[in-house]
Design an enzyme around this catalytic site. Structure first.
Site, mmCIF file in Angstrom:
data_model
loop_
_atom_site.group_PDB
_atom_site.id
_atom_site.type_symbol
_atom_site.label_atom_id
_atom_site.label_comp_id
_atom_site.label_asym_id
_atom_site.label_seq_id
_atom_site.Cartn_x
_atom_site.Cartn_y
_atom_site.Cartn_z
ATOM 1 C CB THR A 49 -0.934 0.010 1.222
ATOM 2 O OG1 THR A 49 -1.645 -1.232 1.271
ATOM 3 C CG2 THR A 49 -1.920 1.160 1.181
ATOM 4 C CE1 TYR A 139 2.353 -8.687 2.617
ATOM 5 C CE2 TYR A 139 3.930 -6.929 2.186
ATOM 6 C CZ TYR A 139 2.667 -7.461 2.048
ATOM 7 O OH TYR A 139 1.708 -6.770 1.346
ATOM 8 C CE LYS A 169 0.666 -6.666 5.464
ATOM 9 N NZ LYS A 169 -0.071 -7.197 4.300
ATOM 10 N N GLY A 194 -4.226 -10.465 6.394
ATOM 11 C CA GLY A 194 -3.957 -9.388 5.458
ATOM 12 C C GLY A 194 -4.926 -9.224 4.315
ATOM 13 C CG ASP A 196 -8.316 -4.912 4.074
ATOM 14 O OD1 ASP A 196 -7.377 -5.586 4.526
ATOM 15 O OD2 ASP A 196 -8.201 -3.715 3.766
ATOM 16 C CD GLU A 197 -10.857 -7.853 -0.422
ATOM 17 O OE1 GLU A 197 -10.594 -7.562 -1.600
ATOM 18 O OE2 GLU A 197 -9.971 -8.097 0.442
ATOM 19 C CB SER A 213 -5.213 -1.281 1.628
ATOM 20 O OG SER A 213 -4.099 -2.010 1.188
#
Length: 311
Positions: A49, A139, A169, A194, A196-197, A213
């Site tokens: 991001t 990550y 992450k 990680g 969001d949806e 994000s």
């Protein structure tokens, strides 16, 4: 090294740029204040991001330093130091420790692919030695790195060979794999979600924290989702996740990263566009995006002053 597990929402920060694509350092303090007022409990700096891979090492160091100073120990700050050049990554890691970052994080190399879990762990171990007093989070974002190595095996081997490896992450959509990582060695690692949806599914699967994000622009919505889940109000939690999905689908109708910055601009922050090849939204697209968000009620339910809407 005594490191507490992350908790709640961690904003994957954007990097403010001016019309020439240069870093706007003066925009970072008001941006940080906005994020903390919205309820986020940590910042993840210079990740995807934040366009970390589009910035030079010197620029990344400036951005990291300004965010750490702006936060002033109010919440944890994690600096993403991944790089295709291991010496560059090590310098970024050493700098993060020097400026007082709470943790570092790194993607795997994404041009020349690592052939084995052992090779990748050797690469991460070499990076981590440059910041021996700072917690390290691997990550995992295979959609961008194209890594096909099994992340559970990476964490198992890394746990044996990297003293500072404390967590992961996890930016993928495989909840079963995420659960395996959470449960590895009786919950040894701090595994942070990680995507969001799918926040609802992740917290139902054992997540304690998430890095994302859209926590930049809708943290109160996600906080209400987590709260509803913890109160066993599953219908409400699903409704709130559905709002998140609709919001993200709206952003994805435009180039996502410049659209995210445009929404921050709508919230009074001077963020600019993105570095090429991402670019910026046209005035027409930005206006249409704002119209789309108003139609779905974003400005009523996503901001810090939003009421605790439960329908």
């Amino acid at each position: 090294m005594n490191v507490a597990k992350l908790d709640g929402l961690i904003a994957a920060t954007c990097t403010p740029l001016d019309e020439h694509g240069d870093i706007q350092v003066d925009a970072i303090v008001p941006y940080v204040d906005f994020l903390l007022e919205s309820g986020v409990r940590g910042l993840y700096v210079c990740g995807s991001t934040g366009e970390g891979m589009s910035l030079s090492r010197a620029e990344r160091q400036v951005v990291a330093d300004r965010f750490v100073r702006a936060v002033d120990r109010r919440v944890p700050v994690i600096i993403q130091v991944g790089h295709n050049s291991l010496p560059e990554a090590r310098q970024l890691a050493a700098h993060a420790q020097q400026i007082g970052a709470d943790a570092i994080s790194a993607t795997c190399p994404s041009y020349f692919k690592t052939a084995s879990v052992s090779d990748l762990v050797s690469w991460m171990a070499a990076l981590a030695t440059s910041a021996p007093d700072v917690a390290f989070y691997y990550y995992h974002i295979p959609s961008l790195t194209r890594s096909t190595l099994k992340v559970v095996e990476i964490m198992r081997d890394g746990g044996d060979r990297i003293p500072t490896l404390v967590g992961l992450k996890y930016t993928d959509t495989k909840l079963h794999e995420f659960q395996q990582c959470v449960e590895l060695d009786q919950g040894r690692f701090d595994v942070v979600w990680g995507c969001d949806e799918m926040l609802l599914g992740a917290f139902a699967t054992g997540a304690r924290a998430a890095i994302g994000s859209t926590y930049n622009i809708a943290a109160p919505l996600y906080d209400r989702l987590i709260d509803a889940l913890q109160r066993n109000e599953f219908v409400i939690a699903r409704q709130l996740q559905s709002r998140s999905i609709a919001m993200i689908e709206t952003l994805n109708r435009y180039p996502f990263h410049p659209a995210l910055k445009a929404v921050l601009e709508m919230n009074g922050l001077d963020m600019g566009g993105c570095r090429l090849p991402l670019g910026a939204l046209s005035e027409t697209d930005a206006g249409q995006l704002e119209c789309d968000l108003r139609t779905m009620g974003y400005f009523q339910w996503a901001l810090p002053e939003s009421p605790d809407t439960r329908t």
